[in-house]
Structure formats: C-alpha cells, structure tokens
Design a protein around this motif. Structure first.
Motif, PDB file in Angstrom:
ATOM      1  N   PHE A  86       0.863  -0.895   0.254  1.00  0.00           N
ATOM      2  CA  PHE A  86       0.036   0.003   0.212  1.00  0.00           C
ATOM      3  C   PHE A  86       0.965   1.332  -0.124  1.00  0.00           C
ATOM      4  O   PHE A  86       1.601   1.390   0.986  1.00  0.00           O
ATOM      5  N   ASP A  87       0.876   2.155  -1.008  1.00  0.00           N
ATOM      6  CA  ASP A  87       1.453   3.234  -1.208  1.00  0.00           C
ATOM      7  C   ASP A  87       0.786   4.483  -0.775  1.00  0.00           C
ATOM      8  O   ASP A  87      -0.397   4.678  -0.992  1.00  0.00           O
ATOM      9  N   LEU A 123       7.024  -1.117   7.155  1.00  0.00           N
ATOM     10  CA  LEU A 123       7.012   0.260   6.570  1.00  0.00           C
ATOM     11  C   LEU A 123       8.289   0.707   6.058  1.00  0.00           C
ATOM     12  O   LEU A 123       9.413   0.821   6.805  1.00  0.00           O
ATOM     13  N   THR A 124       8.213   1.233   4.709  1.00  0.00           N
ATOM     14  CA  THR A 124       9.487   1.698   4.273  1.00  0.00           C
ATOM     15  C   THR A 124       9.114   3.171   3.796  1.00  0.00           C
ATOM     16  O   THR A 124       8.029   3.463   3.589  1.00  0.00           O
ATOM     17  N   SER A 125       9.992   3.932   3.698  1.00  0.00           N
ATOM     18  CA  SER A 125      10.102   5.244   2.970  1.00  0.00           C
ATOM     19  C   SER A 125      10.453   5.122   1.410  1.00  0.00           C
ATOM     20  O   SER A 125      11.362   4.113   1.104  1.00  0.00           O
ATOM     21  N   LEU A 126       9.774   5.803   0.523  1.00  0.00           N
ATOM     22  CA  LEU A 126      10.233   5.761  -1.093  1.00  0.00           C
ATOM     23  C   LEU A 126      11.082   7.057  -1.298  1.00  0.00           C
ATOM     24  O   LEU A 126      10.520   8.290  -1.086  1.00  0.00           O
ATOM     25  N   VAL A 134      11.671   1.939   7.456  1.00  0.00           N
ATOM     26  CA  VAL A 134      11.194   2.817   8.602  1.00  0.00           C
ATOM     27  C   VAL A 134      10.787   2.205   9.934  1.00  0.00           C
ATOM     28  O   VAL A 134      11.056   2.402  11.076  1.00  0.00           O
ATOM     29  N   LEU A 135       9.945   0.920   9.748  1.00  0.00           N
ATOM     30  CA  LEU A 135       9.522  -0.198  10.807  1.00  0.00           C
ATOM     31  C   LEU A 135       9.868  -1.325  10.312  1.00  0.00           C
ATOM     32  O   LEU A 135       9.500  -1.678   9.311  1.00  0.00           O
ATOM     33  N   TYR A 176       5.631   6.848   1.467  1.00  0.00           N
ATOM     34  CA  TYR A 176       5.597   5.599   2.222  1.00  0.00           C
ATOM     35  C   TYR A 176       5.032   4.278   1.472  1.00  0.00           C
ATOM     36  O   TYR A 176       4.408   4.471   0.691  1.00  0.00           O
ATOM     37  N   ARG A 177       5.636   3.227   1.943  1.00  0.00           N
ATOM     38  CA  ARG A 177       5.156   1.930   1.455  1.00  0.00           C
ATOM     39  C   ARG A 177       4.908   0.888   2.600  1.00  0.00           C
ATOM     40  O   ARG A 177       5.575   0.908   3.409  1.00  0.00           O
TER      41      ARG A 177
END
Length: 206
Positions: A86-87, A123-126, A134-135, A176-177
């Motif tokens: 989910f972006d 969770l990642t940042s793009l 991120v998490l 974020y993704r």
C-alpha cells in the motif's frame, strides 16, 4: 459621556470580541489536521496545506498463506489480484516559521478474523527507486498504541497502532510503502481467513 458615545464604545467592544473569536476559530482549523481512510483529504489556510493521498483505503489480506519475513519484505505487488503493498504520501506546504508534527497509524477493520498476533507489517519510505526501512517487520500485536501524549503532539486519537512519528520544518512531500503478511508461525485456517487494516495520518503544528 453622552449616550451616543457610550453606544459606540459598546459596539466597538462587541466587534473586537467577535473578531477575536473568529481568529481563534481559524487558528484551530489551520493547526490541526486528521485524515482517516478517504481517497484525498486537503485542508487549506493562509499558512498550511496538508494532504494525504491514497491509492486504496488500506490493505486486505484475502486467500493469503503464512510466509517468512524475507519473502514478506520483498512483496512486489506483481502477483495477479493480490494487494501486496500500500503506497501513500504525506505532504505539507508551510508558510512561516512552523513545525508540523505528524503520526502515521493503523487501525484494524471490522471483519478481520486473524488475530493481531498472526499479522506482520513492514513500513518503508520511498525515494525514487530506493526503499528505506522505517519500521522493521513487526507483529501488529507488538506495535505501540497511541496515547494521550500522541493526542497532544499530533491530535492522534488513543488506542491506534503507531507506525511512524515525524515532523516537517518546511514544505515537503514524503512517500511511504506498507507491506503486510501472515506470520510464518501463525497456526490457523489460512487462506480462508481475512485481515484488514486502514492507514491514518494526523498532523498538528508545534
């Protein structure tokens, strides 16, 4: 003092009170923001524009099987008819010397049949084609829940799953993704079970 002058002073005083109330109301609207689960939500004032744009309303795990963290972290979204990630974006436009604190949370949706202890989120940042963690992969049941401090800092309601807290000091946009999967240690009746979450963003001027 004649009666005419007295009436003018009373009217002037009432006018000042009305103006102050109007300014207080506008300030509150300008400095507090919340977004929960609609496609696009934007608040615009003379100083702040904050928007949160979604592709969908969250992630639904349907017909899914347990998997390892390594596989879950690499979900690419290319498998047919599968919501594998989910972006979403969080952006602000700041005029003046302000700091905007914001919080990203998740809430479990009605109809979910898998317990929180059986689901992992990541969770990642793009940044362009790059993803930054991120998490780390975390069981939903192990996530911290928001409390009164989060409400004070960002206007976040209590008892939501906390994914990320950060701030903006100037105009910007962050992408974020979120990935979600059934933990490999979960023992249930997958793939007949389902799990749904909704991503929320809250922001408030410091």
């Amino acid at each position: 003092m004649n009666k005419k002058e007295s009436n003018q002073k009373v009217l002037a005083f009432v006018g000042i009170i009305i103006l102050l109330l109007a300014v207080v109301g506008v300030s509150y609207a300008a400095f507090q923001y919340s977004k929960t689960g609609e496609k696009v939500n934007t608040i615009t004032t003379s100083t702040i524009v904050m928007s949160y744009n979604e592709i969908t309303n969250g992630i639904n795990l349907v017909d899914a099987y347990p998997m390892s963290d390594a596989k879950g972290m690499s979900l690419s979204g290319t498998e047919a008819n599968k919501e594998q990630y989910f972006d979403f974006n969080v952006s602000v436009s700041i005029s003046g010397d302000l700091t905007i604190n914001y919080t990203i949370t998740a809430t479990k949706e009605m109809g979910s049949t898998i317990p929180d202890s059986g689901i992992k989120v990541y969770l990642t940042s793009l940044e362009g084609n790059m993803e930054n963690q991120v998490l780390s992969p975390t069981l939903v049941s192990s996530l911290k829940k928001t409390d009164a401090r989060d409400t004070e800092e960002t206007g976040t309601p209590p008892n939501q799953y906390l994914l990320k807290t950060d701030s903006f000091q100037k105009t910007g946009n962050r992408s974020y993704r979120l990935r979600m999967w059934i933990d490999q240690n979960y023992v249930g009746t997958a793939p007949s079970e389902i799990y749904k979450i909704r991503v929320n963003v809250y922001g408030k001027a410091k």
